[in-house]
Design a protein around this motif. Structure first.
Motif, short mmCIF file in Angstrom:
data_model
loop_
_atom_site.label_atom_id
_atom_site.label_comp_id
_atom_site.label_asym_id
_atom_site.label_seq_id
_atom_site.Cartn_x
_atom_site.Cartn_y
_atom_site.Cartn_z
N THR A 419 5.91 10.12 1.88
CA THR A 419 5.56 9.07 1.56
C THR A 419 4.31 10.07 0.79
O THR A 419 3.49 10.66 1.14
CB THR A 419 4.68 7.78 1.53
N SER A 420 3.80 9.65 -0.39
CA SER A 420 2.53 9.53 -1.43
C SER A 420 2.17 8.74 -2.05
O SER A 420 2.78 8.25 -2.43
CB SER A 420 2.69 11.36 -2.51
N THR A 421 0.77 8.60 -2.24
CA THR A 421 0.26 7.35 -3.15
C THR A 421 -0.09 8.18 -4.40
O THR A 421 -0.30 7.33 -5.42
CB THR A 421 -1.26 7.28 -2.70
N GLU A 422 -0.10 9.45 -4.78
CA GLU A 422 -0.22 10.06 -6.12
C GLU A 422 0.86 10.41 -7.34
O GLU A 422 2.40 10.48 -6.44
CB GLU A 422 -0.65 11.30 -6.32
N ASN A 423 1.17 9.92 -7.72
CA ASN A 423 2.28 10.19 -8.92
C ASN A 423 2.63 11.69 -9.37
O ASN A 423 2.38 12.33 -9.45
CB ASN A 423 2.02 9.78 -10.58
N GLU A 436 3.30 -1.29 -3.37
CA GLU A 436 1.89 -0.53 -3.02
C GLU A 436 1.38 0.77 -3.31
O GLU A 436 0.92 1.72 -3.22
CB GLU A 436 2.65 -0.99 -1.58
N GLY A 437 2.21 1.17 -4.64
CA GLY A 437 1.68 2.08 -4.79
C GLY A 437 2.30 3.84 -4.46
O GLY A 437 2.08 5.02 -4.31
N ASN A 438 3.43 3.11 -3.82
CA ASN A 438 4.48 4.21 -2.79
C ASN A 438 5.50 4.99 -3.73
O ASN A 438 6.21 4.52 -3.62
CB ASN A 438 4.57 4.04 -1.94
N ARG A 580 -2.54 -4.06 -8.50
CA ARG A 580 -1.42 -3.71 -8.36
C ARG A 580 -1.52 -2.41 -9.70
O ARG A 580 -0.44 -1.30 -9.66
CB ARG A 580 -0.53 -4.19 -8.50
#
Length: 732
Positions: A419-423, A436-438, A580
């Motif tokens: 997983t990453s929170t960066e697009n 959750e931005g995942n 969000r």
């Protein structure tokens, strides 16, 4: 919460006490073997040899000398090819080994046979274990080497403890030699307490990273991480740990330039001792910390970054076997468990060292009481590379929070999810937000054909409408909706793709509503309060308010104060963002005026074109106007008359609300009646062409029924050139 980790994580933060094991099946143990004599023998170090076999170093008490270096060369199946003992009549302990560029080995540990009864003992051998040279390093008291490595210049770096030198009772002792074992320099690190060095690694800058434990710093026993330059000078040192005893046994530099440490902790975790892993950046700042183990004792002794960017950790566990076994933990790059397993038999066995092998598996070494001599032998075991995607049809890989079904697998491999929170791709669809931005990347080393079914699990407490969830896939150019179904019982969103890459679960975005208030009227040079408190969110929380004041300045907060320095009509933007990441914007008008800036007069006619009159867009004809506007006692004053006979409009002002004079233009707004009745709002922009080098005068007017200037005007003429008359801007 949406999670796509291959296995459950360990403690999410220090001091939580949460301890769990991996849910994925671990790789197989290919073989286990015991090596040694009739007495106690054990291994502290292992490496894969250049021929695919293994070099093992430890200590033997079977030689009859009371303890010697024990060097064993085994083939790829664990069969002994040769073994050597090194040392004198007293006790020697073999602690570390490294392959050398010439095909031989450098071995380090402690000797009581030579020197002053306790010194570094370093031996260089050829590929067959024959001694080429041996060296003793230390002072008048006690020293012991625990780590050795060949350096980039062909020499060697040795790390351990010293009681002979330094400021404390025990200090970290670092010795650099040339290729022949001659000392180039030595350094001591620590302070007034006990400071130990158990591991060393040469860093990419030519310096060294050393790990151990310290009582000089921290809370009476902590991880001790020391960075030295290429000459052995201290660059920085740092302690990690809690209120109880914590000790690091191994460290290596990671591919991002940081460091990964492992040891044992009494401060955190769920048991007596637990594995304690710290990931630090290049400056020694902790990026994350994890504990692994169970309710009994678990000691982390060895760690290595694996070829997939994760980590393999080895040590001992009393939590997951009756008598104690070797314990292996494989994590991803963020320290989340992918699998764990024990190695050993029915009696006590432990693992002191491990290395990843060329085939992607692992070799582990330590001591065993389950196999071999009763007194204990060297334990050597080979663990296979991990695969979770076997050959077959309709193969389903069940990860902790995702499932992947392959229609046909022709060659087995490993399927992973991170997983990453960066697009990782382009902009996500504006009408969906990422839960959750995942973002999750699913990859596999297996060979497969046909479309793949991917399912990602979601936390129902984090969504508003489960049926509306969609699975998005990055196809290389855009985020594509690949949803096939939503299982609201198992909380999984399914989709089908031709190839694996990045995914996210999206929910239709319920946007906040921005309200910038206004319009606002302010005198130049005076502070204006702008209020965004009327903004709201129907299904969430607004977390930020960002203002753009229209004069190349900005502000943040629900309400802001701003002072304009120039006369103008400004468009002010307010952007609100929710928890969000969904945004909404609103634009309001600020009229910044100066009562000393001048006045304006005008009168004449222009041709009103088709489309100007809303109720009769086909109409056109002559329109006339006349106005006088100025400031009187710092308030806008004056009057306007406007007639458009074809449209039956005879407008007369009743009030001038505001006036902005900024040559060559005059902007003003007010209220009026039409044909002597009603309430109307008008806004005029009058341009004096003489002020712009003799261009035509222009007249713009908008008329609204009522006071809502956001509504469509009932009449508007834009930039109409005069057919007769004039407009004059009077400068003060």
């Amino acid at each position: 919460m949406v999670s796509f980790i291959l296995a459950v994580t360990a403690s999410a933060g220090l001091g939580t006490g949460l301890m769990v094991t991996a849910s994925n099946p671990p790789p197989d143990t290919e073989w286990e073997t015991a090596i040694g004599g009739s007495y106690f023998d054990y291994a502290d170090a292992v490496q894969q040899a250049t021929d695919g076999g293994y070099i093992v170093v430890g200590t033997t008490y079977s030689s009859g000398n009371g303890g010697d270096f024990y060097v064993v060369k085994a083939d790829a199946s664990g069969n002994v090819e040769w073994e050597k003992t090194l040392g004198g009549s007293e006790i020697e302990s073999g602690r570390a080994v490294d392959k050398t560029a010439d095909g031989g080995y450098i071995i380090a540990g402690k000797t009581a046979s030579y020197g002053t009864g306790g010194d570094f003992y370093v031996v260089k051998t050829d590929a067959s274990g024959n001694v080429e040279w041996e060296k003793i390093f230390g002072g008048s008291s006690y020293e012991e080497a625990f780590a050795v490595q060949q350096t980039a210049d062909g020499g060697y770096i040795i790390a351990g403890d010293t009681d002979s030198y330094g400021a404390g009772r025990t200090d970290v002792y670092l010795v650099k030699t040339d290729a022949s074992g001659n000392v180039t320099w030595d350094s001591v690190f620590g302070a007034s307490g006990f400071d130990h060095g158990y591991a060393v690694d040469q860093t990419t800058d030519g310096g060294y990273i050393i790990a151990g434990t310290t009582t000089s710093y921290g809370a009476g026993g902590d991880f001790y991480l020391v960075k030295a330059d290429a000459s052995g000078n201290l660059t920085w040192d740092v302690a990690f740990g809690g209120s109880e005893f914590d000790c690091a046994f191994d460290v290596t530099q990671t591919t991002d330039g940081g460091y990964i440490l492992v040891g044992e902790t009494l401060s955190f975790g769920a048991g007596s001792y637990d594995f304690y892993v710290v990931k630090a950046d290049a400056s020694g700042n902790a990026e994350w910390e994890k504990t692994f183990g169970g309710s009994d004792w678990d000691d982390g002794l060895s760690i290595e970054q694996t070829t997939d960017g994760g980590y393999i950790i080895a040590g001992n566990s009393g939590s997951f076997s009756v008598n104690g076994d070797g314990y292996l933990v494989k994590t991803d790059a963020s320290g989340n468990i992918e699998w764990d397993k024990t190695v050993g038999g029915s009696d006590y066995d432990c693992v002191h060292a491990l290395k990843q092998t060329a085939d992607g598996g692992y070799i582990v070494a330590g001591e065993t009481y389950s196999y071999g001599a009763i007194g204990g032998d060297v334990f050597l075991a080979k663990v296979s590379a991990w695969t979770n995607t076997p050959v077959g049809s309709n193969v389903t890989v069940s990860l902790e929070s995702s499932t992947i079904t392959f229609p046909d697998v022709s060659e087995s491999g490993t399927t992973t999810a991170t997983t990453s929170t960066e697009n990782p791709g382009g902009p996500t669809p504006s009408d969906y937000y990422v839960i959750e931005g995942n973002f999750v990347e699913i990859t596999t080393t297996a060979n497969y054909t046909g479309p793949v079914t991917v399912g990602l699990r979601y936390d129902e407490s984090q969504v508003s409408d489960e049926e509306s969830l969609r699975l998005f896939h990055w196809n290389g150019s855009e985020w594509e909706d690949v949803t096939t179904s939503v299982d609201t019982v198992e909380n999984i969103v399914y989709g089908q793709v031709a190839s694996l890459s990045w995914f996210f679960i999206g929910e239709p975005a319920v946007a906040p509503v921005a309200d910038a208030g206004g319009p606002y009227l302010v005198q130049v040079g005076y502070s204006l309060d702008l209020d965004g408190s009327a903004s709201y969110h129907p299904d969430g929380t607004i977390v930020s308010y960002d203002w753009s004041f229209g004069d190349n300045t900005t502000g943040t907060n629900v309400t802001v104060s701003h002072t304009y320095t120039a006369v103008n009509i400004y468009n002010v933007d307010l952007t609100v963002t929710d928890n969000r990441g969904v945004q909404d914007s609103d634009t309001t008008m600020v009229v910044a005026y100066d009562p000393e800036s001048g006045s304006a007069t005008g009168g004449g006619w222009f041709w009103s074109a088709q489309g100007n009159l809303k109720q009769d867009p086909e109409s056109e004809g002559k329109a006339t106007f006349g106005f006088v506007v100025k400031y009187k006692q710092e308030a806008a004053a004056g009057n306007l008359e406007f007639q458009y006979h074809v449209g039956d409009i005879n407008l007369k002002s009743t009030d001038i609300t505001w006036l902005v004079v900024s040559s060559p233009n005059a902007n003003f707004q007010g209220e009026a009646t039409i044909n002597g009745e009603g309430l109307y709002t008008f806004r005029v922009l009058a341009k004096d062409g003489d002020k712009t080098g003799g261009q035509p005068d222009e007249f713009t007017i908008k008329i609204w029924q009522g006071t809502d200037t956001e509504a469509d005007p009932i009449y508007q003429a834009l930039n109409a050139q005069l057919g007769g008359g004039n407009i004059i801007i009077h400068d003060n």
